[in-house]
Design a protein around this motif. Structure first.
Motif, PDB file in Angstrom:
ATOM      1  N   ASP A 179      -6.329   8.645  -1.559  1.00  0.00           N
ATOM      2  CA  ASP A 179      -5.742   7.914  -2.687  1.00  0.00           C
ATOM      3  C   ASP A 179      -4.439   8.584  -3.119  1.00  0.00           C
ATOM      4  OD1 ASP A 179      -5.565   6.032  -4.697  1.00  0.00           O
ATOM      5  OD2 ASP A 179      -7.357   6.693  -5.766  1.00  0.00           O
ATOM      6  N   ASP A 180      -3.568   7.808  -3.734  1.00  0.00           N
ATOM      7  CA  ASP A 180      -2.313   8.336  -4.302  1.00  0.00           C
ATOM      8  C   ASP A 180      -1.519   9.101  -3.250  1.00  0.00           C
ATOM      9  OD1 ASP A 180      -3.459   7.293  -6.557  1.00  0.00           O
ATOM     10  OD2 ASP A 180      -3.816   9.205  -7.539  1.00  0.00           O
ATOM     11  N   GLU A 236      -0.864   0.239  -3.235  1.00  0.00           N
ATOM     12  CA  GLU A 236      -1.404  -0.019  -4.577  1.00  0.00           C
ATOM     13  C   GLU A 236      -0.256  -0.240  -5.549  1.00  0.00           C
ATOM     14  OE1 GLU A 236      -3.812   3.429  -5.698  1.00  0.00           O
ATOM     15  OE2 GLU A 236      -2.039   4.492  -6.387  1.00  0.00           O
TER      16      GLU A 236
HETATM   17 MG    MG Z   1      -4.504   5.256  -6.353  1.00  0.00          MG
END
Ligand code: MG
Ligand code: C2E
Ligand code: MG
Ligand code: MG
Length: 280
Positions: A179-180, A236
């Motif tokens: 993520d990220d 995202e």
């Molecule tokens: Mg994220």
């Protein structure tokens, strides 16, 4: 934002810039009470494929429906939960809620894999993978229906132990995503040995990519690198059609963002999906 203090109640929220005050044990008590009173809410945000067949998956995003404060975003309590260790209970709650949702959908003939965010503490807990497995068994939910999102920073605290947990989870059949991506400090040497299938490019690069050529370059090169490593890519924070079109043209695999849908209470996901045109 101003600090909101209440002396009579237990709740104490502080502005973003003063994290030190967050170490107020009254918030821990309030979170426990809120959980016991059933104030936690499972929100889901859809993710859609940009190529190929019509499919749906979703990310679990926790909300706290407080009786007087209203709907509280995770940024206001997750960091504190991480500091105090209460995150372990929150993660367990989210996985439980996600598995329940999958089990209920099965009865309706609906299915949507749910990605749950996990934190450092979860990854360092040697019992974590078995807890997840037990939860899935209890609800009769296949491991393909729950995936996990892990930030680079959560991995870097103790990479060897984190890797051991990821290997256990992968052996159970859970898909794992970074993520990220792009905001942490993990080296590619480390990332390449992880049993992950997906990279989620952080929304800070997606937000301006249609107007800022540097962000566009970062997104394009991340896509290329991920694909060469055999990983799927989720963008995202997709907020407009121009960004979505560009991502699609660049071969991005999945998109998530307000342009598609905002996070919604989990029960609204199946009706939302039923209203989407074919082929999205
Ligand atoms: Mg994220
Ligand atoms: P994240 O995992 O990177 O989740 C994406 C965040 O971006 C979510 O914020 C989502 O609502 C928001 N978002 C999605 N699309 C857009 C968009 O188009 N524009 C903008 N500006 N934002 C968008 P949210 O729900 O406030 O969650 C924030 C963070 O809190 C998450 O970031 C995650 O790190 C953490 N979090 C949320 N739920 C949980 C949880 O159950 N457990 C843990 N450990 N962390 C959680
Ligand atoms: Mg996430
Ligand atoms: Mg993020």
């Amino acid at each position: 934002r101003q600090a909101k203090r209440r002396t009579a109640g237990v709740l104490c929220f502080v502005p973003e810039h003063d994290r030190s005050q967050v170490a107020d044990l009254s918030l821990l008590g309030a979170m426990r009470d809120g959980m016991v009173r059933g104030e936690l809410r499972l929100y889901l945000q859809p993710k859609l494929p940009l190529h190929g067949k019509r499919a749906l998956s979703a990310e679990a995003l926790l909300r706290w429906q407080h009786p007087t404060e209203g709907l509280i975003a995770p940024a206001r309590f997750i960091p504190f939960a991480e500091q105090t260790g209460f995150i372990t209970e929150l993660t367990t709650w989210v996985i439980e809620a996600a598995a329940q949702a999958c089990a209920q959908w099965k009865h309706l003939g609906f299915a949507c894999p749910i990605a749950v965010n996990v934190s450092t503490r979860d990854l360092l807990d040697p019992a974590f993978a078995e807890r997840v497995a037990a939860c899935l068994r209890r609800h009769g939910v296949d491991s393909s229906q729950i995936s996990l999102e892990i930030t680079e920073s959560a991995l870097m605290e103790d990479p060897a132990r984190a890797l051991a947990t990821l290997q256990q989870l992968a052996a159970l059949g859970l898909e794992l995503a970074i993520d990220d991506y792009g905001t942490g400090y993990s080296s590619l040497t480390y990332l390449k040995q992880l049993p992950v299938q997906t990279l989620k490019i952080d929304q800070s690069f997606i937000a301006q990519m249609a107007s800022d050529s540097r962000d566009a370059a970062i997104v394009q090169s991340s896509l290329e690198l991920a694909h060469q490593l055999g990983l799927l890519v989720v963008a995202e924070g997709v907020e407009d059609a121009a960004t979505l079109q560009r991502l699609q043209a660049w071969g991005c695999d999945w998109a998530q963002g307000y342009h598609i849908a905002k996070p919604m209470p989990w029960e609204q996901l199946a009706p939302w999906w039923a209203k989407q045109p074919q082929g999205t």
